[in-house]
Design an enzyme around this catalytic site. Sequence first.
Site, PDB file in Angstrom:
ATOM      1  N   LEU A 129      81.507 -44.643  22.922  1.00 50.72           N
ATOM      2  CA  LEU A 129      81.962 -43.479  22.830  1.00 50.72           C
ATOM      3  C   LEU A 129      81.047 -42.436  22.139  1.00 50.72           C
ATOM      4  CD1 LEU A 129      84.364 -41.399  23.308  1.00 50.72           C
ATOM      5  CD2 LEU A 129      85.178 -42.276  20.896  1.00 50.72           C
ATOM      6  N   SER A 131      77.183 -43.005  19.019  1.00 45.54           N
ATOM      7  CA  SER A 131      76.165 -43.819  18.577  1.00 45.54           C
ATOM      8  C   SER A 131      75.470 -43.037  17.350  1.00 45.54           C
ATOM      9  CB  SER A 131      75.275 -44.357  19.544  1.00 45.54           C
ATOM     10  OG  SER A 131      74.157 -45.170  18.927  1.00 45.54           O
ATOM     11  N   ALA A 132      75.238 -43.707  16.354  1.00 50.24           N
ATOM     12  CA  ALA A 132      74.604 -43.097  15.141  1.00 50.24           C
ATOM     13  C   ALA A 132      73.755 -44.216  14.618  1.00 50.24           C
ATOM     14  CB  ALA A 132      75.501 -42.403  14.070  1.00 50.24           C
ATOM     15  N   SER A 133      72.992 -43.762  13.558  1.00 51.91           N
ATOM     16  CA  SER A 133      71.876 -44.870  13.131  1.00 51.91           C
ATOM     17  C   SER A 133      72.481 -45.966  12.221  1.00 51.91           C
ATOM     18  CB  SER A 133      71.324 -43.881  12.131  1.00 51.91           C
ATOM     19  OG  SER A 133      71.890 -43.355  11.058  1.00 51.91           O
ATOM     20  N   ILE A 134      73.598 -45.887  11.810  1.00 48.02           N
ATOM     21  CA  ILE A 134      74.278 -47.045  11.285  1.00 48.02           C
ATOM     22  C   ILE A 134      75.287 -47.794  12.041  1.00 48.02           C
ATOM     23  CG2 ILE A 134      75.547 -47.693   9.088  1.00 48.02           C
ATOM     24  CD1 ILE A 134      72.937 -46.914   8.262  1.00 48.02           C
ATOM     25  N   GLN A 136      78.039 -47.709  15.581  1.00 51.17           N
ATOM     26  CA  GLN A 136      78.569 -47.538  16.989  1.00 51.17           C
ATOM     27  C   GLN A 136      79.805 -47.718  17.268  1.00 51.17           C
ATOM     28  OE1 GLN A 136      75.229 -48.089  20.115  1.00 51.17           O
ATOM     29  NE2 GLN A 136      77.095 -49.563  21.131  1.00 51.17           N
ATOM     30  N   VAL A 137      80.333 -46.787  18.138  1.00 51.02           N
ATOM     31  CA  VAL A 137      81.798 -46.723  18.231  1.00 51.02           C
ATOM     32  C   VAL A 137      82.011 -47.036  19.957  1.00 51.02           C
ATOM     33  CG1 VAL A 137      83.923 -45.041  18.124  1.00 51.02           C
ATOM     34  CG2 VAL A 137      82.273 -45.059  16.506  1.00 51.02           C
ATOM     35  N   LYS A 152      84.645 -49.297  15.420  1.00 47.36           N
ATOM     36  CA  LYS A 152      83.390 -48.999  14.561  1.00 47.36           C
ATOM     37  C   LYS A 152      82.578 -50.190  14.267  1.00 47.36           C
ATOM     38  CE  LYS A 152      81.282 -45.869  11.338  1.00 47.36           C
ATOM     39  NZ  LYS A 152      81.352 -44.777  10.340  1.00 47.36           N
ATOM     40  N   ASP A 287      81.912 -35.442   3.067  1.00 44.14           N
ATOM     41  CA  ASP A 287      81.025 -35.376   4.208  1.00 44.14           C
ATOM     42  C   ASP A 287      81.661 -34.707   5.229  1.00 44.14           C
ATOM     43  OD1 ASP A 287      78.541 -36.044   5.389  1.00 44.14           O
ATOM     44  OD2 ASP A 287      79.053 -37.763   5.985  1.00 44.14           O
TER      45      ASP A 287
END
Length: 544
Positions: A129, A131-134, A136-137, A152, A287
């Site tokens: 769904l 995706s980030a650097s640390i 993924q979902v 996650k 954040d």
Amino acid sequence: MTPAELKRLYHIIKVQLEYGLDELLPDHQLTKAPLLMRKSLFWIKNQHPEKPLGERLRLALQELGPVWIKFGQMMSTRRDLFPPHIADPLALLQDQVAPFDGELAKQQMEKALGGPLENWFTEFDIKPLASASIAQVHTARLKDTNQEVVLKVIRPDIRPVIDSDLKLMHRMARIVAGAMPEARRLKPVEVVREYEKTLLDELDLRREAANAIQLRRNFEGSEELYVPEVFPDFSNETVMVSERIYGIQVSDIEGLEANGTNMKLLAERGVSVFFTQVFRDSFFHADMHPGNVFVKPEHPENPMWIGLDCGIVGTLNSEDKRYLAENFLAFFNRDYRRVAELHVDSGWVPADTNVDEFEFAIRIVCEPIFAKPLCEISFGHVLLNLFNTARRFNMEVQPQLVLLQKTLLYVEGLGRQLYPQLDLWETAKPFLEEWMMNQVGPQALVNSIKDRAPFWAEKLPELPELLYDSLKQGKAMNQRMDLLYQGYRQSKRQQATGKFLFGVGATLVVCSAILVDNAYEQLSMASGIAGVTFWLLSWRAYRQ
């Protein structure tokens, strides 16, 4: 350094030079080593001279990868250290990277959960769904309840990459601090250390799960903020399972307006949510950038915020809260003397700070701000100006206040994006005044008694016995003190006696020496023996 580290270091330096970031290193402040290194890489030229420095820095960090992207995002929040032309472009950094293989993600989850996903989930979507650097979902449904959830998962093998780049960051920070005296003001080593802690915390999803559970509990039944449910039975260090939500991203102004959202109320609720977290709960989502904030589409006339990604939270102790609230109130009443005194009283600046000079410095910086109408004044920038001024008076960096400042800037920016006429002070002042009354007014006493009532109700039956024990211990203590005092007096008497005997013995020994010189041998011998005897008696007195 290993060959791999040297190769990575060369790539980092090459990217920085290709974006002309050597402009950040003024020649007149450099030692010979950095100058020599720059000249030895003469063939690497600035490829983007037409772009401003802040944008070039952002693009360079984007090219260097996820660890550096997140570092840039953190730098953008340190406006007490970096000027707007650097911090503003860095705030635009996007933590978006290509997803890794969904089958690999599934294997990671099954390894973490200890079995096939089919044991607990149905309709697992192999396509991510987000995706980030640390992490993924992926989406799925709980097998037992058919509830939609998101899973996650931390990226595989991300830790060695992070450790390697962090090690290089530390080395580079030490080099910069040693090569440029002016750079020490930016505290590069401390900034990297702070970033390392934040980044490593994000690698443990148990922390994020615990934060989300706490924040959800704090706003249970609230109409202002909704936090998705976390399922702790399916969550661990590398996997977190939470409720899937559907909402409109808070930055999607057109979508919100098309849904008929009450924008004024939504903006005011954002402010209310922030101050409730800070002053009521002492636990705030730190954040809250637009990617982590959504709005429920149901009931647009009564809009509700949705908070995601609780990996970074801030806390304040009771003293920090009180000083902060008093600072805000004093600021907007233009009582700069009180602001200066509060900084000294709180220990944020050294106790020997000249309050008159500090007050004058605050007045010079902040008085022009208040020349504007209150609705145009940025609460976050007032706080930023205050901290920048305080740093000139040796204010140590307060991590909890840095997080607070960052969050306030986010909330205020979102609020004014939603409703440009938002008067943050008008919205916040009643909240702060009520909170202060509850802390120092009659209600504070009532609340304290109410909070402590269960404790005293539990201890009340024990009071007679505790009182008797206290009196008994007091009597025994007095007796021990008497014995100690008597022993002390006896010791002092013995010491005085010993000193006297030693003095007499020394006198007799000296007399013995004089008598020998004058041929009175018998008297000399008698005097010497007597002197030694007195010395022995003196030694015995000291021993006792």
